[in-house]
Write a protein that holds these residues in place. Structure first.
Motif, PDB file in Angstrom:
ATOM      1  N   GLY A  88       0.805  -1.223   0.000  1.00 44.91           N
ATOM      2  CA  GLY A  88       0.000   0.000   0.000  1.00 44.91           C
ATOM      3  C   GLY A  88       0.834   1.267   0.000  1.00 44.91           C
ATOM      4  N   SER A 141      -3.404   4.458  -2.861  1.00 47.11           N
ATOM      5  CA  SER A 141      -3.224   4.461  -1.416  1.00 47.11           C
ATOM      6  C   SER A 141      -2.484   5.713  -0.965  1.00 47.11           C
ATOM      7  CB  SER A 141      -2.460   3.216  -0.974  1.00 47.11           C
ATOM      8  OG  SER A 141      -2.271   3.216   0.423  1.00 47.11           O
ATOM      9  N   GLN A 193      -4.517   8.906  -0.394  1.00 46.31           N
ATOM     10  CA  GLN A 193      -5.382   9.031   0.772  1.00 46.31           C
ATOM     11  C   GLN A 193      -4.718   9.891   1.839  1.00 46.31           C
ATOM     12  OE1 GLN A 193      -5.821   4.793   1.697  1.00 46.31           O
ATOM     13  NE2 GLN A 193      -8.002   5.049   1.264  1.00 46.31           N
ATOM     14  N   GLN A 242      -6.019   8.372   7.308  1.00 42.31           N
ATOM     15  CA  GLN A 242      -6.780   7.238   6.773  1.00 42.31           C
ATOM     16  C   GLN A 242      -5.873   6.046   6.519  1.00 42.31           C
ATOM     17  OE1 GLN A 242      -9.164   8.249   3.383  1.00 42.31           O
ATOM     18  NE2 GLN A 242     -10.140   6.240   3.282  1.00 42.31           N
ATOM     19  N   ARG A 243      -4.677   6.296   5.960  1.00 44.44           N
ATOM     20  CA  ARG A 243      -3.720   5.208   5.733  1.00 44.44           C
ATOM     21  C   ARG A 243      -3.296   4.579   7.055  1.00 44.44           C
ATOM     22  NH1 ARG A 243      -1.159   9.020   2.391  1.00 44.44           N
ATOM     23  NH2 ARG A 243       0.647   8.987   3.762  1.00 44.44           N
ATOM     24  N   GLN A 245      -5.015   4.488   9.821  1.00 42.13           N
ATOM     25  CA  GLN A 245      -6.149   3.720  10.344  1.00 42.13           C
ATOM     26  C   GLN A 245      -6.258   2.375   9.636  1.00 42.13           C
ATOM     27  OE1 GLN A 245      -9.984   5.645  10.148  1.00 42.13           O
ATOM     28  NE2 GLN A 245     -11.063   3.782  10.727  1.00 42.13           N
ATOM     29  N   GLN A 246      -6.091   2.363   8.316  1.00 39.61           N
ATOM     30  CA  GLN A 246      -6.151   1.103   7.575  1.00 39.61           C
ATOM     31  C   GLN A 246      -5.033   0.162   8.013  1.00 39.61           C
ATOM     32  OE1 GLN A 246      -6.114   2.669   3.568  1.00 39.61           O
ATOM     33  NE2 GLN A 246      -8.327   2.389   3.353  1.00 39.61           N
ATOM     34  N   ASN A 247      -3.836   0.700   8.216  1.00 40.39           N
ATOM     35  CA  ASN A 247      -2.723  -0.128   8.679  1.00 40.39           C
ATOM     36  C   ASN A 247      -3.001  -0.690  10.066  1.00 40.39           C
ATOM     37  OD1 ASN A 247      -1.191   0.180   6.356  1.00 40.39           O
ATOM     38  ND2 ASN A 247      -0.057   1.939   7.143  1.00 40.39           N
ATOM     39  N   GLU A 286      -5.959  -1.265  11.391  1.00 42.26           N
ATOM     40  CA  GLU A 286      -7.006  -2.283  11.246  1.00 42.26           C
ATOM     41  C   GLU A 286      -6.425  -3.583  10.701  1.00 42.26           C
ATOM     42  OE1 GLU A 286      -9.955  -0.341   8.826  1.00 42.26           O
ATOM     43  OE2 GLU A 286     -10.655   0.911  10.491  1.00 42.26           O
ATOM     44  N   PHE A 287      -5.503  -3.470   9.752  1.00 46.19           N
ATOM     45  CA  PHE A 287      -4.867  -4.659   9.187  1.00 46.19           C
ATOM     46  C   PHE A 287      -4.061  -5.381  10.257  1.00 46.19           C
ATOM     47  CE2 PHE A 287      -1.285  -6.695   6.948  1.00 46.19           C
ATOM     48  CZ  PHE A 287      -2.013  -7.619   6.218  1.00 46.19           C
ATOM     49  N   LYS A 323     -10.687  -7.685   4.444  1.00 46.86           N
ATOM     50  CA  LYS A 323      -9.922  -6.715   5.227  1.00 46.86           C
ATOM     51  C   LYS A 323      -8.490  -6.567   4.727  1.00 46.86           C
ATOM     52  CE  LYS A 323     -12.832  -7.774   9.135  1.00 46.86           C
ATOM     53  NZ  LYS A 323     -12.933  -8.387  10.449  1.00 46.86           N
ATOM     54  N   GLY A 371      -6.990  -2.868  -0.137  1.00 41.92           N
ATOM     55  CA  GLY A 371      -7.059  -1.424   0.012  1.00 41.92           C
ATOM     56  C   GLY A 371      -7.133  -0.775  -1.354  1.00 41.92           C
TER      57      GLY A 371
END
Length: 130
Positions: free
Chosen positions: A19, A25, A28, A32-33, A35-37, A39-40, A109, A112
């Motif tokens: 990403g 990616s 973004q 946000q990046r 947060q995605q990391n 969550e992953f 999940k 991305g």
């Protein structure tokens, strides 16, 4: 049931996590990046704790791969990768889950912006989906 989650990525530029090297990616907002990391990482932790994560590996730059083909009764080795593809295999995770629905829940999940993630049942041993 075992499944392989295959992470596909554009090889130019090449790096991990994928990403960080994908334009969609990178476009973004940083929050946000992040947060995605997070969550992953939470999904990986959950799978490790539940025993669903068997293993995972990031793969090296596809330009370092070697292809082995059979020609005229002997193996022929050439530089890889399959150059006609725009995306290359960047890494994989082997998971062991109760059913396909759980595998799909987890795999959703892993994707991305700008990424392609493939879910495929593992066949072990000898050809039956297990």
């Amino acid at each position: 049931m075992k499944y392989v989650i295959l992470i596909h990525s554009n090889p130019q530029p090449w790096g991990h996590p994928t990403g960080d090297f994908i334009a969609e990616s990178q476009a973004q907002p940083a929050a946000q990046r992040e947060q995605q990391n997070a969550e992953f990482e939470a999904v990986l932790t959950e799978m490790q704790e539940s025993g669903e994560l068997v293993t995972g590996e990031a793969l090296g730059d596809p330009s370092t791969s070697r292809l082995f083909r059979w020609n005229a009764g002997a193996p022929v080795v050439t530089d890889g990768p399959y150059s006609e593809f725009k995306e290359h295999l960047a890494g994989f995770f082997l998971i062991d889950v109760v059913d396909q629905a759980r595998a799909e829940e987890i795999t959703s999940k892993f994707s991305g912006p700008g990424e392609t993630v493939e879910l495929r049942p593992a066949m072990w041993p000898g050809g039956d989906d297990q």
